[in-house]
Design an enzyme around this catalytic site. Structure first.
Site, PDB file in Angstrom:
ATOM      1  N   ARG A  31      14.611   0.925   1.459  1.00 35.44           N
ATOM      2  CA  ARG A  31      13.888   1.635   0.383  1.00 35.44           C
ATOM      3  C   ARG A  31      14.563   1.381  -0.963  1.00 35.44           C
ATOM      4  O   ARG A  31      15.669   1.852  -1.206  1.00 35.44           O
ATOM      5  CB  ARG A  31      13.864   3.132   0.680  1.00 35.44           C
ATOM      6  CG  ARG A  31      13.164   3.961  -0.366  1.00 35.44           C
ATOM      7  CD  ARG A  31      11.666   3.794  -0.377  1.00 35.44           C
ATOM      8  NE  ARG A  31      11.052   4.261   0.857  1.00 35.44           N
ATOM      9  CZ  ARG A  31       9.805   3.949   1.223  1.00 35.44           C
ATOM     10  NH1 ARG A  31       9.032   3.207   0.448  1.00 35.44           N
ATOM     11  NH2 ARG A  31       9.313   4.387   2.379  1.00 35.44           N
ATOM     12  N   HIS A  46       7.734  -6.253  -4.282  1.00 31.99           N
ATOM     13  CA  HIS A  46       7.499  -4.803  -4.432  1.00 31.99           C
ATOM     14  C   HIS A  46       8.669  -4.158  -5.203  1.00 31.99           C
ATOM     15  O   HIS A  46       9.430  -3.367  -4.651  1.00 31.99           O
ATOM     16  CB  HIS A  46       7.387  -4.220  -3.022  1.00 31.99           C
ATOM     17  CG  HIS A  46       6.917  -2.811  -2.902  1.00 31.99           C
ATOM     18  ND1 HIS A  46       7.414  -1.767  -3.647  1.00 31.99           N
ATOM     19  CD2 HIS A  46       5.985  -2.261  -2.078  1.00 31.99           C
ATOM     20  CE1 HIS A  46       6.809  -0.642  -3.288  1.00 31.99           C
ATOM     21  NE2 HIS A  46       5.945  -0.916  -2.339  1.00 31.99           N
ATOM     22  N   ASP A  58      -0.886   5.539  -7.440  1.00 34.53           N
ATOM     23  CA  ASP A  58      -0.899   4.407  -6.506  1.00 34.53           C
ATOM     24  C   ASP A  58      -2.104   3.544  -6.874  1.00 34.53           C
ATOM     25  O   ASP A  58      -3.226   3.815  -6.442  1.00 34.53           O
ATOM     26  CB  ASP A  58      -0.981   4.932  -5.058  1.00 34.53           C
ATOM     27  CG  ASP A  58      -0.711   3.842  -4.036  1.00 34.53           C
ATOM     28  OD1 ASP A  58      -0.577   2.669  -4.444  1.00 34.53           O
ATOM     29  OD2 ASP A  58      -0.649   4.168  -2.843  1.00 34.53           O
ATOM     30  N   GLU A  78       4.610  -4.037  -9.083  1.00 37.45           N
ATOM     31  CA  GLU A  78       4.664  -5.068  -8.055  1.00 37.45           C
ATOM     32  C   GLU A  78       3.783  -6.254  -8.422  1.00 37.45           C
ATOM     33  O   GLU A  78       2.587  -6.074  -8.650  1.00 37.45           O
ATOM     34  CB  GLU A  78       4.205  -4.472  -6.720  1.00 37.45           C
ATOM     35  CG  GLU A  78       4.922  -3.181  -6.368  1.00 37.45           C
ATOM     36  CD  GLU A  78       4.226  -2.409  -5.245  1.00 37.45           C
ATOM     37  OE1 GLU A  78       3.637  -3.046  -4.357  1.00 37.45           O
ATOM     38  OE2 GLU A  78       4.260  -1.167  -5.275  1.00 37.45           O
TER      39      GLU A  78
HETATM   40  C1  BG6 Z   1       2.837   0.633  -2.463  1.00 38.76           C
HETATM   41  C2  BG6 Z   1       1.496   1.071  -1.911  1.00 38.76           C
HETATM   42  O1  BG6 Z   1       2.799  -0.745  -2.717  1.00 38.76           O
HETATM   43  O2  BG6 Z   1       3.857   0.876  -1.488  1.00 38.76           O
HETATM   44  C3  BG6 Z   1       1.573   2.536  -1.520  1.00 38.76           C
HETATM   45  O3  BG6 Z   1       0.491   0.838  -2.886  1.00 38.76           O
HETATM   46  C4  BG6 Z   1       2.711   2.769  -0.553  1.00 38.76           C
HETATM   47  O4  BG6 Z   1       0.339   2.940  -0.950  1.00 38.76           O
HETATM   48  C5  BG6 Z   1       4.002   2.251  -1.165  1.00 38.76           C
HETATM   49  O5  BG6 Z   1       2.826   4.167  -0.297  1.00 38.76           O
HETATM   50  C6  BG6 Z   1       5.225   2.387  -0.256  1.00 38.76           C
HETATM   51  O6  BG6 Z   1       4.974   1.845   0.988  1.00 38.76           O
HETATM   52  P1  BG6 Z   1       6.051   1.941   2.140  1.00 38.76           P
HETATM   53  O7  BG6 Z   1       5.414   1.319   3.354  1.00 38.76           O
HETATM   54  O8  BG6 Z   1       7.256   1.156   1.681  1.00 38.76           O
HETATM   55  O9  BG6 Z   1       6.391   3.395   2.314  1.00 38.76           O
END
Ligand code: BG6
Length: 303
Positions: A75, A171, A215, A274
């Site tokens: 994360r 991302h 989002d 992103e």
């Molecule tokens: C973003 C999405 O790119 O990533 C969101 O648009 C999502 O919908 C977010 O909640 C985080 O995703 P994850 O799978 O890393 O929890």
């Protein structure tokens, strides 16, 4: 058995610039410290977890509760999303955002550039595990160039004999002083898919400001974005190629609380912007063809 870190260093270390070492939970990472910046890249997910140009603060946000577990995404930093963005189109049991971010990548090359920048290339190819999720032959590479600017180039190549379609994203989680006291320029007038409002198409008026969960998938957007951060007195410029969609995400309080790897107040200090191939912006590749999605980050002081 030889120490895998020693083997990596023997083949790929660059004296005074790039070394491999053991990161969180024993996972191997590259640590770069050159004349321009410091950075860290985990082989797990080809995940950039830090980038800090000299005389600036950290550019990327990392969750203090991030988990560094095989098979799980980290994360914060820059997860590599591929070969689909978001939930799988037809099978929700497959991992959200594809498998690249939780796979173990290999080091393909390192290079010291003449101007003092350092380059690292990681690769992922299809295996029984990837073919069980996505039945195609591919080679995916992430080339990371660390200088005053951070350049990421994600290239996918169809190595099979059938065409395929792939989505993806770099991302990026950006560190901001206070998400309610910054604005993102570069998306004004663009339409976006509001993923929190039944995927309704809306139009961006003026800069993007954040005061609640957001989002959004901005469509037809190849634009350079700039985060104007008044608290940290800096601008982050985010430019890209090979991408027609830009995702803007902040989970806000309730969603942050619901995520085990996200500190409750973490949403105040981050914003995801992103460079994506999302929604209709997917890439169709015939056998032998390739596509590169790239993103470039540059920081400047404003204070
Ligand atoms: C973003 C999405 O790119 O990533 C969101 O648009 C999502 O919908 C977010 O909640 C985080 O995703 P994850 O799978 O890393 O929890």
């Amino acid at each position: 058995m030889p120490d895998p870190i020693a083997v990596l260093n023997e083949r790929f270390a660059i004296a005074g610039q790039l070394q491999f070492c053991t990161g969180e939970n024993g996972l191997p990472k590259a640590r770069i410290d050159n004349a321009w910046a410091t950075a860290e890249v985990y082989l797990h997910g080809a995940h950039i977890t830090a980038f800090q140009p000299k005389s600036h603060g950290p550019v990327l946000w990392m969750s203090p509760l991030a988990q560094f577990q095989p098979g799980k995404a980290i994360r914060g930093g820059v997860p590599v999303i591929w070969p689909w963005f978001g939930p799988h189109a037809t099978d929700r049991s497959k991992p959200q955002h594809g498998f690249a971010r939780s796979a173990e990548w290999q080091v393909a090359a390192t290079e010291a550039l003449a101007d003092g920048r350092s380059r690292l290339q990681l690769v992922l190819t299809d295996s029984d595990a990837t073919r069980a999720l996505w039945p195609h032959a591919f080679e995916l590479s992430l080339t990371v160039t660390v200088g005053a600017e951070l350049v990421m180039e994600l290239t996918c190549r169809n190595t099979g004999d059938q065409p395929f379609t792939a989505g993806g994203a770099l991302h990026s989680y950006f560190a901001v002083g206070d998400v309610t006291q910054m604005a993102v320029e570069g998306l004004a007038g663009r339409e976006y898919i509001d993923q929190l409002d039944g995927n309704r198409i809306k139009q961006q008026a003026g800069p993007v400001e954040i005061s609640q969960e957001e989002d959004r998938i901005y469509i037809n957007s190849a634009d350079t974005c700039v985060i104007h951060d008044t608290v940290l007195a800096r601008d982050i410029q985010i430019s890209k190629t090979g991408s027609q969609t830009t995702v803007v995400w902040n989970p806000w309080q309730a969603k942050a609380r619901a995520m085990a790897d996200f500190a409750d107040d973490g949403y105040q200090h981050m914003l995801c912007i992103e460079a994506a191939n999302a929604a209709e912006d997917v890439v169709r590749l015939a056998p032998g063809e390739s596509h590169t999605l790239s993103q470039m980050l540059a920081v400047s002081k404003t204070g």
